[in-house]
Design a protein around this motif. Structure first.
Motif, PDB file in Angstrom:
ATOM      1  N   ARG A 268      50.704   9.325  37.680  1.00 22.00           N
ATOM      2  CA  ARG A 268      50.491  10.554  37.196  1.00 22.00           C
ATOM      3  C   ARG A 268      49.864  10.785  36.000  1.00 22.00           C
ATOM      4  NH1 ARG A 268      55.788  10.465  39.229  1.00 22.00           N
ATOM      5  NH2 ARG A 268      56.687  10.811  37.108  1.00 22.00           N
ATOM      6  N   ARG A 272      46.300  12.788  35.696  1.00 19.63           N
ATOM      7  CA  ARG A 272      46.066  14.101  34.862  1.00 19.63           C
ATOM      8  C   ARG A 272      44.777  13.921  33.689  1.00 19.63           C
ATOM      9  NH1 ARG A 272      51.778  14.470  34.604  1.00 19.63           N
ATOM     10  NH2 ARG A 272      52.203  12.659  33.422  1.00 19.63           N
ATOM     11  N   ALA A 291      52.939  20.016  43.933  1.00 12.31           N
ATOM     12  CA  ALA A 291      53.847  20.617  42.804  1.00 12.31           C
ATOM     13  C   ALA A 291      54.757  19.867  42.174  1.00 12.31           C
ATOM     14  CB  ALA A 291      54.458  21.966  43.401  1.00 12.31           C
ATOM     15  N   GLY A 294      53.449  17.690  39.667  1.00 12.05           N
ATOM     16  CA  GLY A 294      52.816  18.247  38.563  1.00 12.05           C
ATOM     17  C   GLY A 294      51.301  18.893  38.700  1.00 12.05           C
ATOM     18  N   PHE A 295      50.857  18.971  40.054  1.00 13.20           N
ATOM     19  CA  PHE A 295      49.457  19.157  39.995  1.00 13.20           C
ATOM     20  C   PHE A 295      49.240  20.389  41.195  1.00 13.20           C
ATOM     21  CE2 PHE A 295      49.655  14.553  39.161  1.00 13.20           C
ATOM     22  CZ  PHE A 295      49.135  14.432  38.101  1.00 13.20           C
ATOM     23  N   ALA A 296      50.115  21.307  41.159  1.00 12.88           N
ATOM     24  CA  ALA A 296      49.878  22.585  41.573  1.00 12.88           C
ATOM     25  C   ALA A 296      48.726  23.209  41.127  1.00 12.88           C
ATOM     26  CB  ALA A 296      51.263  23.427  41.562  1.00 12.88           C
ATOM     27  N   GLU A 298      48.383  26.184  39.604  1.00 14.30           N
ATOM     28  CA  GLU A 298      48.608  26.661  37.997  1.00 14.30           C
ATOM     29  C   GLU A 298      48.655  25.482  37.124  1.00 14.30           C
ATOM     30  OE1 GLU A 298      49.054  29.598  41.090  1.00 14.30           O
ATOM     31  OE2 GLU A 298      50.228  27.615  40.974  1.00 14.30           O
ATOM     32  N   GLN A 299      49.359  24.402  37.632  1.00 17.99           N
ATOM     33  CA  GLN A 299      49.467  23.336  36.735  1.00 17.99           C
ATOM     34  C   GLN A 299      48.184  22.626  36.361  1.00 17.99           C
ATOM     35  OE1 GLN A 299      52.206  21.440  39.314  1.00 17.99           O
ATOM     36  NE2 GLN A 299      53.952  21.747  37.792  1.00 17.99           N
ATOM     37  N   ALA A 300      47.196  22.746  37.466  1.00 13.38           N
ATOM     38  CA  ALA A 300      45.893  22.030  37.130  1.00 13.38           C
ATOM     39  C   ALA A 300      45.172  22.639  36.416  1.00 13.38           C
ATOM     40  CB  ALA A 300      45.216  21.681  38.407  1.00 13.38           C
ATOM     41  N   GLN A 302      46.149  24.457  33.865  1.00 11.23           N
ATOM     42  CA  GLN A 302      46.731  24.360  32.500  1.00 11.23           C
ATOM     43  C   GLN A 302      46.031  23.229  31.968  1.00 11.23           C
ATOM     44  OE1 GLN A 302      50.938  24.360  32.737  1.00 11.23           O
ATOM     45  NE2 GLN A 302      51.089  26.779  32.533  1.00 11.23           N
ATOM     46  N   ILE A 303      45.984  22.159  32.951  1.00 12.91           N
ATOM     47  CA  ILE A 303      45.331  20.819  32.459  1.00 12.91           C
ATOM     48  C   ILE A 303      43.839  21.016  32.168  1.00 12.91           C
ATOM     49  CG2 ILE A 303      44.844  18.151  33.064  1.00 12.91           C
ATOM     50  CD1 ILE A 303      47.446  18.571  34.754  1.00 12.91           C
ATOM     51  N   TYR A 309      40.343  25.009  42.080  1.00  9.08           N
ATOM     52  CA  TYR A 309      41.338  24.335  42.877  1.00  9.08           C
ATOM     53  C   TYR A 309      41.189  24.773  44.370  1.00  9.08           C
ATOM     54  CZ  TYR A 309      46.009  22.098  43.753  1.00  9.08           C
ATOM     55  OH  TYR A 309      47.051  21.224  43.907  1.00  9.08           O
TER      56      TYR A 309
END
Length: 464
Positions: A268, A272, A291, A294-296, A298-300, A302-303, A309
């Protein structure tokens, strides 16, 4: 009935494209090209043309240069069956289906289709039926089941199957009603970010980095298409994830290929880093699966603020089947295509479309949506989410209309296909494969990297 140009115009403008750009497109060829009562050739041509025009528009944004886009209908429909024309060192594909995959009758006189090409899907079906993985045993067991009850039980156990429904039966389901108000491609803003500049390069997507987390056909075709227009595409597979080797070869052209165990912290962490450097994240897994890692979407975002997406699903992101797994052949069965094609052919039972058209067309629509969103990001900023599904592509194909005598059309013979094949090297041996059917006058598509076995490359981006 819509002409292919009308269908392209509707698709293009619904995704925010400038109608004036359509003047650059030439669509050649006549229907039908394959034996089907559905307009599979038109769907192939229009979906490929949409992706090609999006690439041309990005080139115009980057360079100020306009160009022509031409798509021949026969070439497009051949490309939408690319897996069957692939040859590795002169050898044709092995049998495509598992021994118990296919169509069976149930105890209430209906038909179900099983997709068992992956071992865990086969095991789930056999566990539910309490039988050996043999066709006769499966059929005998299914005659003790109500069709819809088996479909529900098989999905609950982790299998992938579909009850054959008529279009009317499908349309009455809550899932179909949930999708009816949605577009074929949904593009929405999911975060704030500054506009990203275009990197230097001599192709529309040169310098753009694409993560491809997908398997089988639709998602991999999207990645192959983006690679053909110059993107650096990184296919990410898992060490224990099953794959279909022939499809890996056909759709792997142009891509890097790395292996990551996303269930591990190290995997992970590396993922990231890849996401942080990516422009496009294209994936075909169930929403909850990514999700939880950690890769939904919205999470992507943020990264990597400003990322595009792209989410592929079988039955759409809304409705009670949003988390349901599925493949082209199953969605054809569930949504009415196999029933309607069987009726048109005068047979008692399902008949498949002559191509995995939901898969291939969806792949080109994914690439189209990704490029349209990236162009919008360059103008407006933001992070964007593109959503497509096999069922929505099917709905789009259904509403293109029918061809009354389409099933009388002869299938394409080798001499009709050969002009669209090209030779190349690969990590598997010499390839003969279908070339890309969208011809761009200034920036013709090509794959600069050979198809390679899964996990051949390090999980890191090349320098820009």
């Amino acid at each position: 009935m819509q002409t292919p140009r009308d269908a392209l115009t509707q698709l293009w403008t619904s995704a925010g494209g400038d109608i004036a750009a359509l003047d650059a497109v030439t669509l050649s060829g006549e229907e039908p090209q394959l034996p089907s009562s559905f307009r599979v050739a038109a769907a192939a041509q229009v979906s490929v043309a949409a992706s090609g025009l999006a690439a041309a528009e990005i080139w115009r944004l980057r360079s100020g240069q306009a160009q022509e886009v031409a798509v021949d209908m026969r070439h497009a429909v051949v490309e939408c069956r690319s897996e069957r024309y692939l040859r590795v060192d002169g050898q044709p594909p092995p049998p495509a289906w598992d021994v118990i995959a296919g169509v069976y009758k149930t105890g209430d006189g209906r038909f179900v289709r099983l997709h068992t090409n992956f071992p865990h899907h086969r095991a789930a079906v056999c566990d539910v039926l309490s039988c050996k993985p043999e066709r006769e045993a499966v059929q005998a067991a299914l005659l003790q089941w109500d069709g819809e009850a088996f479909e529900t039980a098989a999905y609950a156990a982790g299998g992938v199957v579909a009850l054959m429904r008529s279009f009317e039966q499908w349309s009455a389901l809550p899932q179909a009603k949930a999708l009816a108000a949605l577009p074929a491609i949904a593009i929405e803003k999911i975060g704030e970010a500054a506009p990203r500049p275009w990197p230097a390069g001599n192709q529309p997507l040169a310098g753009l980095r694409v993560l491809d987390l997908s398997r089988v056909i639709a998602g991999p075709v999207a990645g192959r298409t983006l690679a053909g227009h110059g993107a650096d595409v990184m296919l990410v597979s898992g060490p224990e994830l099953p794959a279909i080797p022939w499809l890996v070869i056909d759709t792997g052209r142009g891509k890097f290929s790395c292996s990551l165990e996303l269930k591990s912290k190290q995997g992970r962490d590396i993922m990231r880093e890849l996401v942080a450097g990516a422009d496009i994240f294209s994936q075909g897994y169930r929403p909850s699966a990514l999700a939880s890692l950690g890769f939904a979407p919205e999470q992507a975002a943020q990264i990597s603020p400003g990322i595009i997406y792209v989410s592929l699903s079988a039955y759409g992101h809304a409705g009670p089947w949003a988390e349901r797994r599925g493949f082209d052949s199953l969605v054809q069965s569930a949504t009415g295509f196999n029933h309607a094609e069987g009726l048109a052919a005068g047979i008692d039972g399902p008949k498949e479309l002559p191509a995995q058209m939901l898969d291939h067309a969806t792949g080109y629509l994914m690439a189209f949506g990704a490029m349209m969103a990236r162009a919008r990001q360059s103008r407006e900023g933001g992070s964007w989410h593109v959503r497509v599904s096999l069922a929505q592509t099917g709905r789009w194909l259904w509403h293109l209309g029918r061809i009354a005598d389409g099933l009388k059309t002869a299938d394409l013979k080798a001499d009709a296909v050969s002009p669209f094949l090209q030779e190349s090297s690969s990590g598997f041996g010499p390839l003969r494969a279908v070339s890309h059917s969208a011809a761009l006058s200034r920036t013709p598509a090509y794959w600069m990297r050979p198809a390679m076995p899964l996990g051949s490359h390090a999980p890191q981006w090349p320098s820009r």
